[in-house]
Design a protein around this motif. Sequence first.
Motif, short mmCIF file in Angstrom:
data_model
loop_
_atom_site.label_atom_id
_atom_site.label_comp_id
_atom_site.label_asym_id
_atom_site.label_seq_id
_atom_site.Cartn_x
_atom_site.Cartn_y
_atom_site.Cartn_z
N ASP A 1 0.83 -1.21 0.00
CA ASP A 1 0.00 0.00 0.00
C ASP A 1 0.87 1.26 0.00
O ASP A 1 0.59 2.21 -0.74
CB ASP A 1 -0.94 0.01 1.21
CG ASP A 1 -2.09 -0.98 1.07
OD1 ASP A 1 -2.30 -1.54 -0.02
OD2 ASP A 1 -2.78 -1.20 2.10
N ASP A 2 1.92 1.26 0.82
CA ASP A 2 2.84 2.41 0.85
C ASP A 2 3.55 2.57 -0.49
O ASP A 2 3.73 3.69 -0.98
CB ASP A 2 3.85 2.27 1.98
CG ASP A 2 3.25 2.45 3.36
OD1 ASP A 2 2.09 2.92 3.46
OD2 ASP A 2 3.94 2.11 4.35
N HIS B 1 2.44 1.73 -3.48
CA HIS B 1 1.55 2.26 -4.51
C HIS B 1 1.15 3.71 -4.27
O HIS B 1 0.96 4.45 -5.24
CB HIS B 1 0.36 1.33 -4.71
CG HIS B 1 0.77 0.11 -5.48
ND1 HIS B 1 0.77 0.07 -6.85
CD2 HIS B 1 1.25 -1.08 -5.07
CE1 HIS B 1 1.24 -1.10 -7.25
NE2 HIS B 1 1.53 -1.82 -6.19
N ALA B 2 1.08 4.11 -3.04
CA ALA B 2 0.83 5.52 -2.76
C ALA B 2 1.99 6.37 -3.28
O ALA B 2 1.78 7.43 -3.90
CB ALA B 2 0.62 5.74 -1.26
N GLU B 3 3.20 5.90 -3.06
CA GLU B 3 4.38 6.64 -3.54
C GLU B 3 4.51 6.56 -5.06
O GLU B 3 4.87 7.55 -5.70
CB GLU B 3 5.65 6.11 -2.86
CG GLU B 3 6.91 6.87 -3.20
CD GLU B 3 6.91 8.34 -2.78
OE1 GLU B 3 7.66 9.13 -3.39
OE2 GLU B 3 6.16 8.72 -1.85
N ALA C 1 2.11 6.46 -7.14
CA ALA C 1 1.13 7.42 -7.65
C ALA C 1 1.69 8.83 -7.62
O ALA C 1 1.53 9.59 -8.58
CB ALA C 1 -0.16 7.34 -6.85
N ARG C 2 2.39 9.17 -6.54
CA ARG C 2 3.00 10.51 -6.44
C ARG C 2 4.12 10.70 -7.46
O ARG C 2 4.41 11.81 -7.86
CB ARG C 2 3.53 10.75 -5.03
CG ARG C 2 2.45 11.00 -3.99
CD ARG C 2 3.01 11.46 -2.65
NE ARG C 2 3.64 10.39 -1.90
CZ ARG C 2 3.00 9.52 -1.11
NH1 ARG C 2 1.69 9.61 -0.96
NH2 ARG C 2 3.66 8.59 -0.45
N PRO D 1 0.05 6.64 -11.29
CA PRO D 1 -1.17 6.58 -10.48
C PRO D 1 -2.05 5.36 -10.75
O PRO D 1 -2.87 5.01 -9.90
CB PRO D 1 -1.91 7.87 -10.87
CG PRO D 1 -1.44 8.16 -12.26
CD PRO D 1 0.01 7.71 -12.27
N ARG E 1 -1.06 -1.06 -10.10
CA ARG E 1 -1.72 -1.92 -9.13
C ARG E 1 -0.79 -3.07 -8.77
O ARG E 1 0.09 -3.43 -9.56
CB ARG E 1 -3.03 -2.49 -9.71
CG ARG E 1 -4.05 -1.42 -10.08
CD ARG E 1 -4.60 -0.71 -8.84
NE ARG E 1 -5.49 0.38 -9.17
CZ ARG E 1 -5.13 1.66 -9.27
NH1 ARG E 1 -3.88 2.02 -9.07
NH2 ARG E 1 -6.02 2.59 -9.54
N SER F 1 9.89 1.41 -8.19
CA SER F 1 9.47 0.46 -7.15
C SER F 1 10.67 -0.01 -6.33
O SER F 1 10.60 -0.07 -5.10
CB SER F 1 8.78 -0.75 -7.77
OG SER F 1 7.57 -0.38 -8.38
#
Length: 157
Positions: free
Chosen positions: A26-27, A29-31, A33-34, A38, A41, A112
């Motif tokens: 989760d962390d 994918h939040a990063e 997106a930034r 975005p 998945r 990633s």
Amino acid sequence: MPSPTEEPPGFELPLLLFAGFRALIDDLHAELARRGHPDARPMHGFAMQAIGPAGATASEIGRRLGVSKQAAGKTVDRLAGLGYVERADDPHDARRKLIRLTPYGLDMLHQSAEIFDRLRAGWVERLGAERVASLESSLRTVVPAAGFPVDVPGWFG
């Protein structure tokens, strides 16, 4: 939560391992997106690992992910629509199409890797280097040495 003298129930271990995995993903994918990804998945990362640097056919991707060729094809379609992969003629067999990572897909994998390094550093900050190293060493002891499987999507199915 069990007292310090009580053994925790056996079901807690896989749930804690999964929750730790989920927190990291989760962390990540939040990063991502930034950082310009975005629409990325978790499944996309597994699929891109299954494709690999040399590319792969839809059948190979399906086998590596543990899903049908049709399910792999749908994932490839989604990745192509997002610009992460492209289809190309296979130089070794004109009848086959090879799925290859695009520069945008390679960027997501590169980003990633950087993010995972930062997330691991955050765990070291919170838990201490020795505890994180011990956790990793312990997991290497109990996880099969066959490498890191990317067939999680098929395994969950």
